[in-house]
Design an enzyme around this catalytic site. Sequence first.
Site, PDB file in Angstrom:
ATOM      1  N   PHE A  28       0.814  -1.222   0.000  1.00  0.00           N
ATOM      2  CA  PHE A  28       0.000   0.000   0.000  1.00  0.00           C
ATOM      3  C   PHE A  28       0.846   1.270   0.000  1.00  0.00           C
ATOM      4  O   PHE A  28       0.353   2.347  -0.337  1.00  0.00           O
ATOM      5  CB  PHE A  28      -0.959   0.003   1.197  1.00  0.00           C
ATOM      6  CG  PHE A  28      -0.380   0.584   2.453  1.00  0.00           C
ATOM      7  CD1 PHE A  28       0.466  -0.156   3.267  1.00  0.00           C
ATOM      8  CD2 PHE A  28      -0.660   1.895   2.821  1.00  0.00           C
ATOM      9  CE1 PHE A  28       1.020   0.389   4.410  1.00  0.00           C
ATOM     10  CE2 PHE A  28      -0.114   2.452   3.970  1.00  0.00           C
ATOM     11  CZ  PHE A  28       0.732   1.692   4.769  1.00  0.00           C
ATOM     12  N   LYS A  29       2.117   1.159   0.375  1.00  0.00           N
ATOM     13  CA  LYS A  29       2.955   2.353   0.433  1.00  0.00           C
ATOM     14  C   LYS A  29       3.078   3.041  -0.931  1.00  0.00           C
ATOM     15  O   LYS A  29       3.324   4.239  -1.002  1.00  0.00           O
ATOM     16  CB  LYS A  29       4.320   2.022   1.014  1.00  0.00           C
ATOM     17  CG  LYS A  29       4.224   1.680   2.510  1.00  0.00           C
ATOM     18  CD  LYS A  29       5.573   1.548   3.163  1.00  0.00           C
ATOM     19  CE  LYS A  29       5.448   1.378   4.678  1.00  0.00           C
ATOM     20  NZ  LYS A  29       4.868   0.062   5.053  1.00  0.00           N
ATOM     21  N   ASP A  30       2.890   2.269  -2.016  1.00  0.00           N
ATOM     22  CA  ASP A  30       2.908   2.883  -3.346  1.00  0.00           C
ATOM     23  C   ASP A  30       1.822   3.953  -3.501  1.00  0.00           C
ATOM     24  O   ASP A  30       2.003   4.913  -4.251  1.00  0.00           O
ATOM     25  CB  ASP A  30       2.666   1.822  -4.436  1.00  0.00           C
ATOM     26  CG  ASP A  30       3.841   0.863  -4.596  1.00  0.00           C
ATOM     27  OD1 ASP A  30       4.999   1.292  -4.405  1.00  0.00           O
ATOM     28  OD2 ASP A  30       3.585  -0.310  -4.939  1.00  0.00           O
TER      29      ASP A  30
END
Length: 475
Positions: A119-121
């Site tokens: 999810f960091k993208d």
Amino acid sequence: MKYISTRGQSPALSFSQILLGGLAPDGGLYLPETYPQISDADLTTMRGMSYAELAYAILSRFVDDIPADDLRAIINETYCADVYAYTRQEQNAADITPILQLEDNLYLLSLSNGPTLAFKDMAMQLLGNLFEYVLTKEGKTTNILGATSGDTGSAAEYAMRGKKGIRVFMLSPHKKMSRFQTAQMFSLQDENIYNIAVNGVFDDCQDMVKAVSNDAAFKAQYKIGAVNSINWGRIVAQVVYYFKGYLAVTQNNAQKVSFSVPSGNFGNVCAGHIARMMGLPIDKLIVATNENDVLDEFFKTGVYSPRSSEKTYHTSSPSMDISKASNFERFVFDLVGRDSEKTRTLWSKVDNGNSFDLKADGYFEKIADYGFVSGSSSHASRMQTIREAQAKYHVVIDTHTADGLKVAWAYFDKQTPMVVLETALPAKFEEAIIESLGHAPERPSVLNGIENLPQRFTVMEASAEAIKAFIVENT
Ligand SMILES: *Cc1c(COP(=O)(O)O)cnc(C)c1O
């Protein structure tokens, strides 16, 4: 819109002014002076929006020093189906964060379809484009220095690769990341990306970053920057998918929705808190931790007791292995009525290695007003949850998401829609999936054989002087 520090002793600044920095000069974290409010009519309008339109509708309320057309272009470039391409077969990449129904009123929000499968993208891709825009406009450059044990470093590198005015120096412990994670990072051949494999553990890498940051003269001369989890740009970008998730599972604005969030540094769930403060009808925000349960302990007892780094457990959900939750100060600032003096007092205890207790002074009862509850998982319960999700819902989830689902089940009342945030794809944590299910998870086909690609990295001793010399040589 101005941004203030939680510790109250730094000047208020604009969005672009805080974008490239980390902590405020007084040691606090930046937050907007007030949270913009979303009306019932606004929410209704949002129901018809694409992800990029929704992102603009929300982010434009926080950013007032980038011209509207430029901000819109940056957002459109960031949130497009090409970037978030690793969608499950039955899902539509154009949704950016597709929703998967698990059972009546229980959903999985896919946040991990970006280039590094975590999810960091979602936030980092936006940050890469914003950084390049602001630096180009101001005629500046930056050298981003970071330490990673996996997800953050790869997300940062894939967001910053090829960007004008930006170099990335990323330290990771030599031979300590999974083969897949290593390959993801080290196979990048972009000239502005420097992978440094440190002979040591993650804490050694972090100490090297700290030593460089504490050398003010070096930091200024070599324009050292960071993209760590306290960056405001990352938090605000994450607010968007709480709106997207809410709108995907409701038909009208009278409905409330709960979110279960696999948590480490409190960055992801902090964005949920901000969405709720803006008026999004969120019922519960569920903080799900692993064996590193500082946050679970706080939400159950009112005591915040950060562990020392030696007491951090290495678990099968490694991206949640933290000893203190670096974004937590943002929530506590709101909880104590935005009293910066109180916040300063509490964090002077934390910064001296002590804990604080919010039960004694009446703040703990207020937590319910903010919707927060919590739970934790163990290795065995995550393995079991992965098996149950496969058997019941025919979906393979990763260990971090399993933590979120396990805790979500404990609070699920079957009436209130519950959204579990998927924070990584199982392909990223193959070894754990094999342990749980007896077979490897599906991997996006373009990533097959990534372990065999040529790798570009430098091995280095764990020394601040060594990384400084390397930066000097390569800038
Ligand atoms: C970073 C990360 C988390 C924890 O997110 P925080 O914002 O630090 O709470 C959870 N799961 C995965 C897969 C991550 O990469």
